[in-house]
Motif scaffolding. Structure first.
Motif, PDB file in Angstrom:
ATOM      1  N   GLU A   1      32.445  23.044  19.981  1.00 30.60           N
ATOM      2  CA  GLU A   1      32.984  22.634  18.685  1.00 30.60           C
ATOM      3  C   GLU A   1      33.690  23.795  17.996  1.00 30.60           C
ATOM      4  O   GLU A   1      34.752  23.614  17.376  1.00 30.60           O
ATOM      5  N   GLN A   2      33.115  24.994  18.112  1.00 32.67           N
ATOM      6  CA  GLN A   2      33.774  26.170  17.540  1.00 32.67           C
ATOM      7  C   GLN A   2      35.097  26.448  18.242  1.00 32.67           C
ATOM      8  O   GLN A   2      36.067  26.838  17.604  1.00 32.67           O
ATOM      9  N   PHE A   3      35.122  26.267  19.552  1.00 29.41           N
ATOM     10  CA  PHE A   3      36.382  26.421  20.278  1.00 29.41           C
ATOM     11  C   PHE A   3      37.434  25.465  19.732  1.00 29.41           C
ATOM     12  O   PHE A   3      38.589  25.853  19.487  1.00 29.41           O
TER      13      PHE A   3
ATOM     14  N   LEU B   1      39.450  26.677  27.894  1.00 29.63           N
ATOM     15  CA  LEU B   1      38.804  25.910  28.949  1.00 29.63           C
ATOM     16  C   LEU B   1      39.306  26.333  30.328  1.00 29.63           C
ATOM     17  O   LEU B   1      38.551  26.283  31.309  1.00 29.63           O
ATOM     18  N   PHE B   2      40.566  26.741  30.404  1.00 34.15           N
ATOM     19  CA  PHE B   2      41.071  27.258  31.677  1.00 34.15           C
ATOM     20  C   PHE B   2      40.327  28.535  32.065  1.00 34.15           C
ATOM     21  O   PHE B   2      40.006  28.752  33.238  1.00 34.15           O
ATOM     22  N   ALA B   3      40.041  29.377  31.062  1.00 33.43           N
ATOM     23  CA  ALA B   3      39.266  30.592  31.333  1.00 33.43           C
ATOM     24  C   ALA B   3      37.870  30.242  31.830  1.00 33.43           C
ATOM     25  O   ALA B   3      37.352  30.869  32.759  1.00 33.43           O
TER      26      ALA B   3
ATOM     27  N   LEU C   1      48.219  20.921  35.213  1.00 35.62           N
ATOM     28  CA  LEU C   1      47.776  19.716  34.506  1.00 35.62           C
ATOM     29  C   LEU C   1      46.300  19.715  34.105  1.00 35.62           C
ATOM     30  O   LEU C   1      45.947  19.165  33.063  1.00 35.62           O
ATOM     31  N   ALA C   2      45.444  20.317  34.939  1.00 41.77           N
ATOM     32  CA  ALA C   2      44.007  20.208  34.701  1.00 41.77           C
ATOM     33  C   ALA C   2      43.560  20.786  33.357  1.00 41.77           C
ATOM     34  O   ALA C   2      42.757  20.151  32.658  1.00 41.77           O
ATOM     35  N   PRO C   3      44.016  21.982  32.941  1.00 33.87           N
ATOM     36  CA  PRO C   3      43.559  22.497  31.644  1.00 33.87           C
ATOM     37  C   PRO C   3      43.941  21.589  30.478  1.00 33.87           C
ATOM     38  O   PRO C   3      43.147  21.412  29.537  1.00 33.87           O
ATOM     39  N   LEU C   4      45.123  20.998  30.532  1.00 33.49           N
ATOM     40  CA  LEU C   4      45.540  20.075  29.465  1.00 33.49           C
ATOM     41  C   LEU C   4      44.662  18.832  29.454  1.00 33.49           C
ATOM     42  O   LEU C   4      44.212  18.381  28.390  1.00 33.49           O
ATOM     43  N   ALA C   5      44.413  18.279  30.647  1.00 39.03           N
ATOM     44  CA  ALA C   5      43.581  17.082  30.732  1.00 39.03           C
ATOM     45  C   ALA C   5      42.141  17.390  30.327  1.00 39.03           C
ATOM     46  O   ALA C   5      41.489  16.583  29.651  1.00 39.03           O
ATOM     47  N   ALA C   6      41.633  18.555  30.742  1.00 44.14           N
ATOM     48  CA  ALA C   6      40.267  18.928  30.378  1.00 44.14           C
ATOM     49  C   ALA C   6      40.135  19.104  28.864  1.00 44.14           C
ATOM     50  O   ALA C   6      39.129  18.686  28.269  1.00 44.14           O
ATOM     51  N   ALA C   7      41.125  19.726  28.237  1.00 43.53           N
ATOM     52  CA  ALA C   7      41.075  19.915  26.786  1.00 43.53           C
ATOM     53  C   ALA C   7      41.078  18.570  26.061  1.00 43.53           C
ATOM     54  O   ALA C   7      40.325  18.368  25.101  1.00 43.53           O
ATOM     55  N   ALA C   8      41.918  17.635  26.523  1.00 50.51           N
ATOM     56  CA  ALA C   8      41.945  16.318  25.906  1.00 50.51           C
ATOM     57  C   ALA C   8      40.620  15.600  26.094  1.00 50.51           C
ATOM     58  O   ALA C   8      40.106  14.953  25.172  1.00 50.51           O
ATOM     59  N   ALA C   9      40.037  15.714  27.295  1.00 49.45           N
ATOM     60  CA  ALA C   9      38.757  15.065  27.566  1.00 49.45           C
ATOM     61  C   ALA C   9      37.640  15.657  26.709  1.00 49.45           C
ATOM     62  O   ALA C   9      36.784  14.917  26.188  1.00 49.45           O
TER      63      ALA C   9
ATOM     64  N   ALA D   1      41.358  33.882  25.534  1.00 53.93           N
ATOM     65  CA  ALA D   1      40.971  33.389  26.858  1.00 53.93           C
ATOM     66  C   ALA D   1      40.261  34.473  27.655  1.00 53.93           C
ATOM     67  O   ALA D   1      39.288  34.199  28.363  1.00 53.93           O
ATOM     68  N   ARG D   2      40.730  35.702  27.528  1.00 55.30           N
ATOM     69  CA  ARG D   2      40.092  36.810  28.225  1.00 55.30           C
ATOM     70  C   ARG D   2      38.677  37.036  27.704  1.00 55.30           C
ATOM     71  O   ARG D   2      37.734  37.272  28.486  1.00 55.30           O
ATOM     72  N   LEU D   3      38.486  36.950  26.397  1.00 56.72           N
ATOM     73  CA  LEU D   3      37.151  37.112  25.821  1.00 56.72           C
ATOM     74  C   LEU D   3      36.215  35.996  26.271  1.00 56.72           C
ATOM     75  O   LEU D   3      35.036  36.236  26.554  1.00 56.72           O
ATOM     76  N   VAL D   4      36.747  34.774  26.332  1.00 53.18           N
ATOM     77  CA  VAL D   4      35.936  33.647  26.806  1.00 53.18           C
ATOM     78  C   VAL D   4      35.520  33.868  28.252  1.00 53.18           C
ATOM     79  O   VAL D   4      34.369  33.630  28.631  1.00 53.18           O
ATOM     80  N   ALA D   5      36.452  34.348  29.072  1.00 55.94           N
ATOM     81  CA  ALA D   5      36.143  34.593  30.483  1.00 55.94           C
ATOM     82  C   ALA D   5      35.069  35.668  30.630  1.00 55.94           C
ATOM     83  O   ALA D   5      34.122  35.511  31.414  1.00 55.94           O
TER      84      ALA D   5
END
Length: 226
Positions: free
Chosen positions: A86-88, A99-101, A212-220, A9-13
């Motif tokens: 897709e790689q993520f 995605l939270f990052a 909740l948002a990171p979980l919902a965003a990942a599912a979306a 997550a830190r690398l993504v950020a």
């Protein structure tokens, strides 16, 4: 949370903090739009400071929301086009944390600069200097909550035609509570009343969003990639 997920997550950020500087227009457009709204709106009213001051909370918050939407369209789009998303998803690491990052970097590059520019825009609307601290704090916290809500909408509209229009239609209704409490905090700061009550509510929305948002965003995003 595994230490590996935190490191990824830190690398993504870090990556997404660097990329927008290759396209400065993505950073400048929201700020310019925000300042244009704050500059043009007083022209529609009489130049009485009292009337401008009364309208300031709504102008500043609606301007901040619409400006953040300009940048929100790019949150996942470029990564979806070049295959990064897709790689993520296939990396075996936590897509939720990655995605939270990305959402946090969106706030750092859009929401926080808008909050820092807000006192300048507020001066054009007759907001007194004593209110600037409360205004900045409210917009910074509310902007973070708006980024979390927007991340879900961006995931739901991933790959959709005319996604920008659909993104706005999904995001704006969900941000109504943030606008209400944020405008209330701004109005209280202007008149000199305590801003703690609406700030607590903004904080509660932000905490709920972090949960909740990171979980919902990942599912979306997973649905959008299928």
């Amino acid at each position: 949370m595994k230490s590996g997920s935190l490191a990824v997550a830190r690398l993504v950020a870090v990556r997404h903090l660097r990329l927008p500087f290759r396209k400065p227009s993505q950073l400048i457009q929201p700020l310019m739009f925000f300042m244009i709204v704050a500059t043009l709106f007083p022209l529609t009213l009489t130049p009485e400071l009292s009337r401008l001051r009364d309208a300031a909370p709504g102008v500043l918050w609606v301007g901040a929301l619409l400006s953040s939407l300009l940048a929100l369209e790019y949150l996942y789009r470029d990564d979806a086009v070049d295959g990064t998303l897709e790689q993520f998803a296939l990396s075996g690491q936590s897509l939720t944390w990655m995605l939270f990052a990305k959402t946090c970097t969106h706030w750092l590059l859009t929401g926080l600069p808008l909050a820092l520019f807000a006192p300048l825009a507020a001066m054009l609307l007759g907001v007194p200097a004593r209110a600037m601290g409360g205004l900045l704090a409210a917009l910074a916290l509310g902007g973070f909550a708006m980024s979390l809500v927007g991340a879900i909408s961006a995931g739901l509209t991933l790959g959709a035609r005319r996604g920008g229009v659909l993104l706005s239609l999904l995001t704006i209704p969900l941000t109504v509570p943030i606008l209400i409490f944020g405008a209330d905090a701004t109005q209280r700061a202007i008149v000199g009343d305590p801003i703690a009550p609406p700030m607590y509510l903004l904080g509660a929305i932000a905490v709920l969003g972090v949960t909740l948002a990171p979980l919902a965003a990942a599912a979306a995003v997973r649905i959008g990639l299928e």
